[in-house]
Design a protein around this motif. Structure first.
Motif, PDB file in Angstrom:
ATOM      1  N   MET A  42     -13.345  -1.106 -24.832  1.00 17.58           N
ATOM      2  CA  MET A  42     -12.006  -1.546 -24.440  1.00 17.58           C
ATOM      3  C   MET A  42     -11.350  -0.731 -23.621  1.00 17.58           C
ATOM      4  O   MET A  42     -11.086  -1.407 -22.777  1.00 17.58           O
ATOM      5  N   LYS A  43     -11.597  -0.012 -23.367  1.00 12.87           N
ATOM      6  CA  LYS A  43     -11.198   1.053 -22.102  1.00 12.87           C
ATOM      7  C   LYS A  43     -12.189   0.418 -20.929  1.00 12.87           C
ATOM      8  O   LYS A  43     -11.440   0.679 -19.326  1.00 12.87           O
ATOM      9  N   ASP A  44     -12.970  -0.061 -20.728  1.00 11.67           N
ATOM     10  CA  ASP A  44     -14.426  -0.564 -19.701  1.00 11.67           C
ATOM     11  C   ASP A  44     -13.218  -1.822 -19.468  1.00 11.67           C
ATOM     12  O   ASP A  44     -13.874  -2.240 -17.983  1.00 11.67           O
ATOM     13  N   LEU A  45     -12.969  -2.463 -20.412  1.00 12.53           N
ATOM     14  CA  LEU A  45     -12.310  -3.617 -20.134  1.00 12.53           C
ATOM     15  C   LEU A  45     -10.697  -3.672 -19.397  1.00 12.53           C
ATOM     16  O   LEU A  45     -10.470  -4.477 -18.642  1.00 12.53           O
ATOM     17  N   MET A  46     -10.468  -2.309 -19.247  1.00  9.45           N
ATOM     18  CA  MET A  46      -8.871  -2.569 -18.692  1.00  9.45           C
ATOM     19  C   MET A  46      -8.647  -2.667 -17.282  1.00  9.45           C
ATOM     20  O   MET A  46      -7.896  -3.242 -17.160  1.00  9.45           O
ATOM     21  N   PRO A  47     -10.017  -1.698 -16.660  1.00 10.28           N
ATOM     22  CA  PRO A  47      -9.794  -2.378 -14.909  1.00 10.28           C
ATOM     23  C   PRO A  47      -9.916  -3.593 -14.677  1.00 10.28           C
ATOM     24  O   PRO A  47      -9.579  -4.345 -13.884  1.00 10.28           O
ATOM     25  N   THR A  48     -10.741  -4.307 -15.505  1.00 11.74           N
ATOM     26  CA  THR A  48     -11.390  -5.797 -15.343  1.00 11.74           C
ATOM     27  C   THR A  48      -9.986  -6.479 -15.554  1.00 11.74           C
ATOM     28  O   THR A  48      -9.939  -7.640 -14.546  1.00 11.74           O
ATOM     29  N   LEU A  49      -9.503  -6.230 -16.538  1.00 14.15           N
ATOM     30  CA  LEU A  49      -8.097  -7.137 -17.113  1.00 14.15           C
ATOM     31  C   LEU A  49      -6.731  -6.811 -15.957  1.00 14.15           C
ATOM     32  O   LEU A  49      -6.478  -8.096 -15.873  1.00 14.15           O
ATOM     33  N   ILE A  50      -6.574  -5.574 -15.540  1.00 15.47           N
ATOM     34  CA  ILE A  50      -6.215  -5.579 -14.849  1.00 15.47           C
ATOM     35  C   ILE A  50      -6.138  -6.024 -12.824  1.00 15.47           C
ATOM     36  O   ILE A  50      -5.429  -6.595 -12.345  1.00 15.47           O
ATOM     37  N   GLU A  51      -7.296  -5.621 -12.657  1.00  9.93           N
ATOM     38  CA  GLU A  51      -7.277  -6.259 -11.255  1.00  9.93           C
ATOM     39  C   GLU A  51      -7.696  -7.911 -10.478  1.00  9.93           C
ATOM     40  O   GLU A  51      -7.316  -8.625 -10.329  1.00  9.93           O
ATOM     41  N   SER A  52      -8.126  -8.401 -12.415  1.00 13.03           N
ATOM     42  CA  SER A  52      -7.978  -9.818 -12.287  1.00 13.03           C
ATOM     43  C   SER A  52      -6.906 -10.416 -12.638  1.00 13.03           C
ATOM     44  O   SER A  52      -6.528 -11.544 -12.485  1.00 13.03           O
ATOM     45  N   LYS A  53      -6.347  -9.790 -12.926  1.00 12.37           N
ATOM     46  CA  LYS A  53      -4.427 -10.554 -13.325  1.00 12.37           C
ATOM     47  C   LYS A  53      -4.812 -11.349 -14.387  1.00 12.37           C
ATOM     48  O   LYS A  53      -4.474 -12.226 -14.496  1.00 12.37           O
ATOM     49  N   ALA A  54      -5.516 -10.774 -15.390  1.00  7.97           N
ATOM     50  CA  ALA A  54      -6.221 -11.977 -16.513  1.00  7.97           C
ATOM     51  C   ALA A  54      -4.547 -12.426 -17.182  1.00  7.97           C
ATOM     52  O   ALA A  54      -3.378 -11.610 -17.411  1.00  7.97           O
ATOM     53  N   GLU A  55      -4.862 -13.713 -17.897  1.00  7.87           N
ATOM     54  CA  GLU A  55      -3.943 -14.645 -18.578  1.00  7.87           C
ATOM     55  C   GLU A  55      -4.202 -14.143 -20.275  1.00  7.87           C
ATOM     56  O   GLU A  55      -5.472 -14.065 -20.348  1.00  7.87           O
TER      57      GLU A  55
END
Length: 249
Positions: free
Chosen positions: A20-33
């Protein structure tokens, strides 16, 4: 002995904290829905977009993607425990959290401080009926309560006296399926199998259980079935999680 759910392993896999910690940058950078809804109201989904986040505190800052009125009045889910869904690639992630709002920036805040689960978007679940899941199937203008449902078919019980009417391989047309509030026509189906139905003690109950296979389902209907069944299956598991959490308090 507690009856095991044969689909349990298909609904969710728990996400490790480091993943989950590794997913955080992807969520933030991709401006996830991010989709958010209240327990028992998954049809009333609110849509948000990630504007920024804090990887250390495992927080996402979100903007409500609703219309002008929703932005003016604010979310009715503020300060409530909510269900959360977001998608990365072919995986969908689910958890619960308290939806908060920063009074200065007006950003909504989600904190990933509870268990997170993931599953593939197109898993073909078999969803069982329950107090929260109503399944009905109409054949020849007669409505039968469904026992379970997947995108490929359903199962029902009929009296033993109806055995000839529902002989194996017999086909029916112009049927209709209902899953909670969702309804769809099933143009053609057939009886794929039949078994002696039993009660909770394992004794014959005077009915036969029929496995009904859907035939020649068009792509649009099939996709909608996948979406509705998978959504209900995940919502059912999330309800169990919430109930277990409430019971442990």
């Amino acid at each position: 002995m507690t009856k095991r759910d044969p689909n349990k392993k298909h609904y969710f896999d728990e996400v490790a904290l480091q993943e989950m910690k590794d997913l955080m940058p992807t969520l933030i950078e991709s401006k996830a829905e991010v989709n958010i809804w209240e327990q028992g109201k998954h049809e009333d989904v609110e849509f948000y977009k990630c504007t920024s986040g804090d990887e250390e505190s495992m927080q996402l800052f979100l903007e409500n993607q609703g219309g002008f009125l929703s932005k003016l009045t604010g979310s009715s889910l503020k300060d409530k425990d909510v269900f959360i869904k977001f998608t990365i690639g072919k995986m969908q992630y689910f958890t619960t959290s308290l939806l908060q709002q920063d009074e200065t920036s007006k950003d909504y805040i989600l904190t990933f401080d509870r268990k997170v689960y993931k599953s593939q978007q197109r898993s073909n679940y078999r969803l069982m009926f329950s107090s929260s899941v109503t399944i009905q199937f109409k054949i020849d203008d007669e409505v039968f309560d469904g026992l379970d449902i997947s995108a490929g078919g359903t199962s029902i019980e009929v009296p033993e006296s109806e055995a000839d009417r529902f002989a194996k391989d017999k086909e029916f047309s112009e049927c209709q399926l209902r899953l909670n509030t969702f309804k769809t026509d099933i143009a053609q189906c057939k009886v794929a199998g039949s078994w002696v139905a039993k009660d909770s003690l394992g004794q014959p109950n005077g009915n036969i259980k029929l496995g009904i296979a859907f035939l020649n389902v068009d792509k649009k209907t099939e996709e909608k079935l996948f979406q509705e069944i998978n959504s209900e299956a995940r919502a059912e598991e999330m309800r169990k999680m919430m109930a277990k959490r409430a019971a442990s308090k």
